[in-house]
Design a protein around this motif. Sequence first.
Motif, short mmCIF file in Angstrom:
data_model
loop_
_atom_site.label_atom_id
_atom_site.label_comp_id
_atom_site.label_asym_id
_atom_site.label_seq_id
_atom_site.Cartn_x
_atom_site.Cartn_y
_atom_site.Cartn_z
N ASP A 66 -6.56 -2.23 -7.26
CA ASP A 66 -6.12 -2.61 -8.61
C ASP A 66 -7.05 -3.65 -9.20
O ASP A 66 -7.40 -3.61 -10.38
CB ASP A 66 -4.70 -3.18 -8.55
CG ASP A 66 -3.71 -2.15 -8.06
OD1 ASP A 66 -3.18 -1.41 -8.89
OD2 ASP A 66 -3.49 -2.07 -6.84
N ARG A 202 -7.88 6.56 -11.33
CA ARG A 202 -7.16 6.01 -12.48
C ARG A 202 -5.77 6.64 -12.57
O ARG A 202 -4.79 5.96 -12.88
CB ARG A 202 -7.94 6.30 -13.76
CG ARG A 202 -9.14 5.38 -13.90
CD ARG A 202 -9.65 5.35 -15.32
NE ARG A 202 -11.04 4.93 -15.33
CZ ARG A 202 -12.07 5.77 -15.36
NH1 ARG A 202 -11.86 7.08 -15.43
NH2 ARG A 202 -13.30 5.31 -15.34
N ILE A 203 -5.69 7.95 -12.30
CA ILE A 203 -4.38 8.63 -12.33
C ILE A 203 -3.47 8.03 -11.26
O ILE A 203 -2.30 7.75 -11.50
CB ILE A 203 -4.56 10.14 -12.10
CG1 ILE A 203 -5.31 10.77 -13.27
CG2 ILE A 203 -3.23 10.82 -11.88
CD1 ILE A 203 -5.88 12.14 -12.97
N ASN A 204 -4.03 7.82 -10.07
CA ASN A 204 -3.22 7.30 -8.97
C ASN A 204 -2.78 5.86 -9.18
O ASN A 204 -1.77 5.43 -8.65
CB ASN A 204 -4.00 7.41 -7.65
CG ASN A 204 -3.71 8.72 -6.95
OD1 ASN A 204 -2.56 9.18 -6.95
ND2 ASN A 204 -4.72 9.34 -6.39
N ARG A 206 -2.00 4.58 -12.07
CA ARG A 206 -1.21 4.44 -13.27
C ARG A 206 0.20 3.93 -12.97
O ARG A 206 0.79 4.28 -11.97
CB ARG A 206 -1.13 5.81 -13.96
CG ARG A 206 -1.02 5.72 -15.42
CD ARG A 206 -1.31 7.08 -16.04
NE ARG A 206 -0.64 8.15 -15.30
CZ ARG A 206 -1.06 9.41 -15.33
NH1 ARG A 206 -2.10 9.72 -16.01
NH2 ARG A 206 -0.40 10.34 -14.66
N ARG B 84 -1.66 17.55 -23.03
CA ARG B 84 -0.47 17.02 -22.37
C ARG B 84 0.78 17.84 -22.66
O ARG B 84 1.84 17.28 -22.96
CB ARG B 84 -0.20 15.56 -22.75
CG ARG B 84 -1.39 14.65 -22.76
CD ARG B 84 -2.07 14.52 -21.46
NE ARG B 84 -1.32 13.80 -20.46
CZ ARG B 84 -1.78 13.61 -19.22
NH1 ARG B 84 -2.93 14.11 -18.86
NH2 ARG B 84 -1.06 12.95 -18.35
N ASP B 152 4.12 14.03 -13.09
CA ASP B 152 2.97 13.90 -13.99
C ASP B 152 1.69 13.56 -13.23
O ASP B 152 0.62 14.10 -13.54
CB ASP B 152 3.24 12.82 -15.05
CG ASP B 152 4.08 13.38 -16.18
OD1 ASP B 152 4.45 14.57 -16.10
OD2 ASP B 152 4.38 12.63 -17.13
N THR B 153 1.82 12.66 -12.23
CA THR B 153 0.65 12.37 -11.40
C THR B 153 0.18 13.63 -10.69
O THR B 153 -1.03 13.92 -10.64
CB THR B 153 1.02 11.30 -10.34
OG1 THR B 153 1.68 10.22 -11.00
CG2 THR B 153 -0.19 10.80 -9.63
N ASP B 156 -1.68 15.85 -13.07
CA ASP B 156 -3.03 15.34 -13.37
C ASP B 156 -3.98 15.58 -12.21
O ASP B 156 -5.09 16.07 -12.39
CB ASP B 156 -2.96 13.83 -13.66
CG ASP B 156 -2.50 13.56 -15.07
OD1 ASP B 156 -2.73 14.42 -15.93
OD2 ASP B 156 -1.91 12.48 -15.31
#
Lengths: 206, 248
Positions: A66, A202-204, A206, B84, B152-153, B156
């Motif tokens: 992070d 970045r997705i992980n 979030r 999305r 959602d993760t 993605d």
Amino acid sequence: MRAGGGFGLGLGFFLIVTVLVPFGVGAEAGVLATIAPGILWVGALLSCLLSLDRIFQLDWEDGSLDLLATAPIPMESVVLAKAAAHWVTTGLPLTLAAPALGILLNLPGAAFGWLTLSLALGTPALSLIGAFGAALTVGLKRGGLLLSILVLPLYVPTLIFGAETVKRGAAGLAVETPLILLAAITLGTLALLPFAAAAAIRINLR
Amino acid sequence: MASIWEYANPRKFLATTDVVLPWVTALAAITLVAGLIWGFFFTPDDYKQGSTVKIIYLHVPSALMAINAWLMMLVASLIWLVRRHHVSALAARAAAPVGATFTLIALATGAIWGQPMWGTWWAWDPRLTSFLILFLFYLGYMALWQAVENPDTAADLTSVLCIVGSVFAVLSRYAVNFWNQGLHQGASLSLDREEHVADVFYYPLLVSIAGFVLLFIALVLLRTRTEIRARRLYALAARERMGQGAAG
């Protein structure tokens, strides 16, 4: 990458795989010489796989990922640095150790140079592809097995061109084509995969 | 003018497919049965392959759809990443097991045909190998969907995997060509060539392919509907938990 015992582990695994093969297929020198290029490349690939989940996992667990994400450098550079660190601790030692293991497998003399060169060119691609897989699975509790399922199919082209280079080198044939294609894969992954891996992180995060 | 993106609304999607699905299913059943019966019973044996040629009516359409299913997943993943729309991500998820099954059918029918014709169940031929790799890609994609908890993760991450996987799948296709010589015959049909299989096999094959395409559409629509409802249940359960948390 904080190795945490990962540094010697890959090398040890490579050694053990190479030593086990003659017990499985027999000690006949001709047979060993034929399969040596493939075994050495598969062995190096599996050893690389062993430490992939360490690329981001520890940083994820203690929260430094992070911090890295909020740092002024882009995530793509972080991925590149992590992949480079992985290569220095696994790919490079494997490349240096491979000729010694080639002696154990009776690798033909002409192939030693090509083995070292192909591993030096190919293992960065393995680390980069691995960093992408590690980025996909970083949030998972037991991501190790999933990581190998995701990464192994992606390793196919690298393995084909890497092993083909050594095979042709051993047979005394021209090695330029597979070697150039191997270098092309490494450069392609170097150019593109940091972006995919950074997106996954970045997705992980979030 | 009505936009195609209207169907990205789950409610609209459910309402439309509610009407469309029975028709697609019936049409798929009719074409599939017609194509297979025509192919199996009303075409002659090949002069060299005998009756084994008839497996073409399963093998070629399933192989075609195995690749097209992945392409559809790629397009759906891109739509999800850009616009999305949840339905798009769920459709990609719904298509994966169908595509994997088609890949497996193509591999299995190929092996069954290869045993009498090539004298072996399996050869490390570029086409066969590429399909095996494609199957591994499907497995990895489905495993990643299963493993990630947040929907959602998961959508993605699997989309990113699908895009990167597509590049590597194409790369592998050319790499295995380089690696080993082929045993597999050339394409049975193609758009840019006059030369196909003989007409007597060609027309029932086209009907079978149409049947497989319709079957794929029907299965994906059905499975997407299931996914949408499963997602609603998930949302309801989450809301329930939140409500309890607030009360307690």
